[in-house]
Motif scaffolding. Structure first.
Motif, mmCIF file in Angstrom:
data_model
loop_
_atom_site.group_PDB
_atom_site.id
_atom_site.type_symbol
_atom_site.label_atom_id
_atom_site.label_comp_id
_atom_site.label_asym_id
_atom_site.label_seq_id
_atom_site.Cartn_x
_atom_site.Cartn_y
_atom_site.Cartn_z
ATOM 1 N N ARG A 41 1.778 -15.257 0.202
ATOM 2 C CA ARG A 41 1.956 -13.840 0.505
ATOM 3 C C ARG A 41 3.433 -13.500 0.579
ATOM 4 O O ARG A 41 4.246 -14.280 1.068
ATOM 5 C CB ARG A 41 1.313 -13.507 1.854
ATOM 6 C CG ARG A 41 1.492 -12.055 2.243
ATOM 7 C CD ARG A 41 0.837 -11.755 3.570
ATOM 8 N NE ARG A 41 1.045 -10.365 3.930
ATOM 9 C CZ ARG A 41 0.778 -9.876 5.120
ATOM 10 N NH1 ARG A 41 0.274 -10.641 6.058
ATOM 11 N NH2 ARG A 41 1.004 -8.604 5.378
ATOM 12 N N LYS A 43 5.873 -10.129 1.839
ATOM 13 C CA LYS A 43 5.927 -8.829 2.502
ATOM 14 C C LYS A 43 7.393 -8.439 2.643
ATOM 15 O O LYS A 43 8.210 -9.233 3.116
ATOM 16 C CB LYS A 43 5.284 -8.911 3.885
ATOM 17 C CG LYS A 43 5.334 -7.618 4.657
ATOM 18 C CD LYS A 43 4.657 -7.762 6.018
ATOM 19 C CE LYS A 43 4.722 -6.436 6.743
ATOM 20 N NZ LYS A 43 4.047 -6.481 8.029
ATOM 21 N N SER A 45 9.958 -5.154 3.952
ATOM 22 C CA SER A 45 10.097 -3.862 4.622
ATOM 23 C C SER A 45 11.522 -3.366 4.436
ATOM 24 O O SER A 45 12.472 -4.117 4.612
ATOM 25 C CB SER A 45 9.808 -3.980 6.119
ATOM 26 O OG SER A 45 8.465 -4.321 6.338
ATOM 27 N N ASP A 80 7.272 -0.005 2.669
ATOM 28 C CA ASP A 80 6.669 -1.325 2.822
ATOM 29 C C ASP A 80 6.093 -1.786 1.499
ATOM 30 O O ASP A 80 5.428 -1.022 0.790
ATOM 31 C CB ASP A 80 5.560 -1.292 3.877
ATOM 32 C CG ASP A 80 6.105 -1.050 5.267
ATOM 33 O OD1 ASP A 80 7.126 -1.674 5.608
ATOM 34 O OD2 ASP A 80 5.520 -0.251 6.015
ATOM 35 N N ASP A 82 3.891 -5.176 -0.126
ATOM 36 C CA ASP A 82 3.086 -6.285 0.372
ATOM 37 C C ASP A 82 2.145 -6.772 -0.717
ATOM 38 O O ASP A 82 1.771 -6.011 -1.612
ATOM 39 C CB ASP A 82 2.273 -5.827 1.589
ATOM 40 C CG ASP A 82 1.951 -6.962 2.552
ATOM 41 O OD1 ASP A 82 1.655 -8.084 2.090
ATOM 42 O OD2 ASP A 82 1.998 -6.721 3.766
ATOM 43 N N ASN A 84 -0.683 -8.313 0.426
ATOM 44 C CA ASN A 84 -1.935 -8.328 1.180
ATOM 45 C C ASN A 84 -2.738 -7.061 0.875
ATOM 46 O O ASN A 84 -2.244 -5.946 1.045
ATOM 47 C CB ASN A 84 -1.618 -8.424 2.674
ATOM 48 C CG ASN A 84 -2.849 -8.408 3.530
ATOM 49 O OD1 ASN A 84 -3.405 -7.345 3.774
ATOM 50 N ND2 ASN A 84 -3.261 -9.573 4.000
ATOM 51 N N ALA A 86 -5.251 -5.547 2.326
ATOM 52 C CA ALA A 86 -5.489 -4.619 3.436
ATOM 53 C C ALA A 86 -4.258 -3.742 3.677
ATOM 54 O O ALA A 86 -4.384 -2.537 3.911
ATOM 55 C CB ALA A 86 -5.853 -5.392 4.704
ATOM 56 N N ASN A 87 -3.061 -4.325 3.609
ATOM 57 C CA ASN A 87 -1.840 -3.535 3.803
ATOM 58 C C ASN A 87 -1.591 -2.593 2.638
ATOM 59 O O ASN A 87 -1.060 -1.494 2.819
ATOM 60 C CB ASN A 87 -0.640 -4.449 4.026
ATOM 61 C CG ASN A 87 -0.667 -5.078 5.406
ATOM 62 O OD1 ASN A 87 -1.465 -4.703 6.261
ATOM 63 N ND2 ASN A 87 0.198 -6.045 5.625
ATOM 64 N N ARG A 89 -4.000 -1.154 0.873
ATOM 65 C CA ARG A 89 -4.931 -0.030 1.128
ATOM 66 C C ARG A 89 -4.395 0.892 2.222
ATOM 67 O O ARG A 89 -4.668 2.082 2.218
ATOM 68 C CB ARG A 89 -6.315 -0.554 1.517
ATOM 69 C CG ARG A 89 -7.119 -1.055 0.328
ATOM 70 C CD ARG A 89 -8.579 -1.305 0.685
ATOM 71 N NE ARG A 89 -8.759 -2.308 1.733
ATOM 72 C CZ ARG A 89 -8.853 -3.623 1.527
ATOM 73 N NH1 ARG A 89 -8.784 -4.105 0.298
ATOM 74 N NH2 ARG A 89 -9.006 -4.450 2.539
ATOM 75 N N ALA A 90 -3.634 0.332 3.164
ATOM 76 C CA ALA A 90 -3.070 1.123 4.264
ATOM 77 C C ALA A 90 -1.793 1.857 3.863
ATOM 78 O O ALA A 90 -1.213 2.567 4.687
ATOM 79 C CB ALA A 90 -2.806 0.229 5.466
ATOM 80 N N ALA A 92 0.998 0.340 1.771
ATOM 81 C CA ALA A 92 2.110 -0.461 1.248
ATOM 82 C C ALA A 92 2.064 -0.469 -0.279
ATOM 83 O O ALA A 92 0.998 -0.366 -0.880
ATOM 84 C CB ALA A 92 2.033 -1.894 1.777
#
Length: 130
Positions: A41, A43, A45, A80, A82, A84, A86-87, A89-90, A92
């Motif tokens: 992974r 990530k 920021s 952001d 990422d 991942n 889930a991130n 979809r949120a 990122a």
């Protein structure tokens, strides 16, 4: 004595104004986290602070974020990136899980920001400009 007090008040006001101006320096912070292995992974920021109004955009390894419009009195933005799901979809921006293996190339552009640097993963870079 009256002139002396006035000079102290004026001097204090000038010192206060200088402190406020110094506190208004643009700050840009880029953080990268990378995890290798079966659950690889990456990530990243990007945080901008004390910015003037206008449009800002970041990119990681050529993948652009959405354009962020900073409208005063707001003076910050956060992008952001990422791998991942889930991130993503949120909100990122999606990047490959392997992006951080050898560090990431980060570019940030805006009215008072011009930044281009390779960031190690894991790692963090902070740039403060007057």
């Amino acid at each position: 004595m009256k002139g002396f007090r006035r000079a102290i008040v004026m001097g204090s006001a000038v010192a206060l104004m200088a402190t406020v101006v110094a506190a208004e320096a643009v700050e840009l912070r880029v953080r990268c986290d990378y995890r290798a292995g079966a659950r690889e992974r990456t990530k990243v920021s990007v945080d901008g602070k004390d910015l003037v109004g206008g449009d800002y955009q970041a990119s990681v390894d050529g993948v652009p974020s959405p354009v962020f419009t900073v409208t005063p009195p707001a003076d910050e933005f956060e992008a952001d990136f990422d791998s991942n799901r889930a991130n993503i979809r949120a909100g990122a921006t999606a990047i490959p899980a392997s992006a951080g293996r050898n560090g990431v190339s980060v570019v940030v552009a805006g009215p008072d920001v011009s930044f281009s640097q390779t960031i190690p993963c894991p790692g963090q870079v902070t740039q403060v400009a007057p």
